[in-house]
Design a protein around this motif. Structure first.
Motif, short mmCIF file in Angstrom:
data_model
loop_
_atom_site.label_atom_id
_atom_site.label_comp_id
_atom_site.label_asym_id
_atom_site.label_seq_id
_atom_site.Cartn_x
_atom_site.Cartn_y
_atom_site.Cartn_z
N LEU A 283 0.82 -1.21 0.00
CA LEU A 283 0.00 0.00 0.00
C LEU A 283 0.86 1.27 0.00
O LEU A 283 0.53 2.25 -0.66
CB LEU A 283 -0.95 0.00 1.19
CG LEU A 283 -2.11 -1.00 1.11
CD1 LEU A 283 -2.86 -1.04 2.44
CD2 LEU A 283 -3.05 -0.65 -0.03
N LYS A 284 1.98 1.22 0.70
CA LYS A 284 2.90 2.37 0.70
C LYS A 284 3.46 2.60 -0.69
O LYS A 284 3.55 3.74 -1.15
CB LYS A 284 4.05 2.15 1.69
CG LYS A 284 3.70 2.37 3.13
CD LYS A 284 4.92 2.16 4.00
CE LYS A 284 4.60 2.30 5.47
NZ LYS A 284 5.78 2.04 6.32
N MET B 187 3.34 5.56 -5.81
CA MET B 187 3.10 5.61 -7.25
C MET B 187 1.96 6.59 -7.57
O MET B 187 2.04 7.35 -8.54
CB MET B 187 2.76 4.21 -7.78
CG MET B 187 3.97 3.30 -7.80
SD MET B 187 3.67 1.54 -8.23
CE MET B 187 2.24 1.52 -9.22
N LEU B 188 0.92 6.58 -6.75
CA LEU B 188 -0.19 7.51 -6.96
C LEU B 188 0.25 8.96 -6.78
O LEU B 188 -0.17 9.84 -7.53
CB LEU B 188 -1.35 7.19 -6.01
CG LEU B 188 -2.15 5.94 -6.33
CD1 LEU B 188 -3.13 5.64 -5.20
CD2 LEU B 188 -2.88 6.09 -7.65
N GLU B 189 1.11 9.18 -5.81
CA GLU B 189 1.63 10.54 -5.59
C GLU B 189 2.47 10.99 -6.78
O GLU B 189 2.35 12.13 -7.25
CB GLU B 189 2.45 10.57 -4.29
CG GLU B 189 2.99 11.92 -3.93
CD GLU B 189 1.93 12.95 -3.64
OE1 GLU B 189 2.21 14.15 -3.78
OE2 GLU B 189 0.80 12.58 -3.26
N THR B 190 3.28 10.06 -7.30
CA THR B 190 4.08 10.38 -8.49
C THR B 190 3.17 10.69 -9.68
O THR B 190 3.39 11.65 -10.42
CB THR B 190 5.00 9.18 -8.83
OG1 THR B 190 5.81 8.90 -7.70
CG2 THR B 190 5.88 9.48 -10.02
N GLU B 191 2.13 9.88 -9.84
CA GLU B 191 1.17 10.10 -10.94
C GLU B 191 0.44 11.43 -10.77
O GLU B 191 0.20 12.15 -11.73
CB GLU B 191 0.18 8.94 -10.98
CG GLU B 191 -0.79 8.98 -12.13
CD GLU B 191 -0.12 8.79 -13.48
OE1 GLU B 191 -0.78 9.09 -14.50
OE2 GLU B 191 1.04 8.37 -13.55
#
Length: 166
Positions: free
Chosen positions: A114-115, A120-124
């Motif tokens: 999850l981390k 990855m979501l933050e990068t996206e």
């Protein structure tokens, strides 16, 4: 004098009775002590005599001494039972610990996944934010271009109107 001899004889008989009972009491105490873990290899006579003398100082009643030794034996048995219960509980705890540790490990792995997904979501999100800025710049340039084209069209129209052969 006859009374004194009679009294002495009675006293001697009572003493013999007590000393006659003492070997059986000592045997019973030995038997009870043999059940104790500290005396399982067998306590020698001096230990029993010493115990009897200590207990004898407390009470002259040898039955009380035997009862105390019996109670000591019972307490030692209870202690042994409690020790076995503790061992069983430790075994149960060990049996429970395995699955719980496995579950904890799985939760830690899930947390790590999850981390990584969050990273990855933050990068996206950052990438999309940059794309949005670029799109806004492109949109602004397109609007400026549209305005220029309109101006150019207006200038053409005015030039056409100004021409004499119209």
């Amino acid at each position: 004098m006859f009374r004194s001899v009679e009294g002495q004889a009675a006293s001697d008989e009572e003493e013999e009775k007590v000393t006659g009972d003492q070997p059986s009491q000592v045997a019973e105490v030995k038997k009870l002590l043999a059940r104790l873990p500290c005396c399982s290899s067998g306590c020698d006579d001096p230990v029993v005599k010493k115990l009897m003398s200590y207990l004898g100082n407390i009470s002259r009643d040898e039955n009380t001494i035997v009862e105390l030794v019996k109670r000591l034996s019972q307490l030692m048995e209870e202690l042994e039972i409690k020790g076995e219960e503790v061992k069983k509980l430790e075994i149960n705890m060990e049996e429970m610990k395995g699955p719980l540790l496995g579950e904890l490990q799985q939760k830690m792995e899930e947390t790590e996944l999850l981390k990584m997904e969050l990273q990855m979501l933050e990068t996206e999100r950052v990438r999309l934010s940059l794309v949005e800025e670029k799109l806004l710049d492109v949109l602004q340039l397109l609007q400026q271009l549209r305005d220029l084209v309109r101006k150019e069209n207006n200038v053409r129209k005015q030039l056409i109107l100004m021409l004499p052969f119209h």
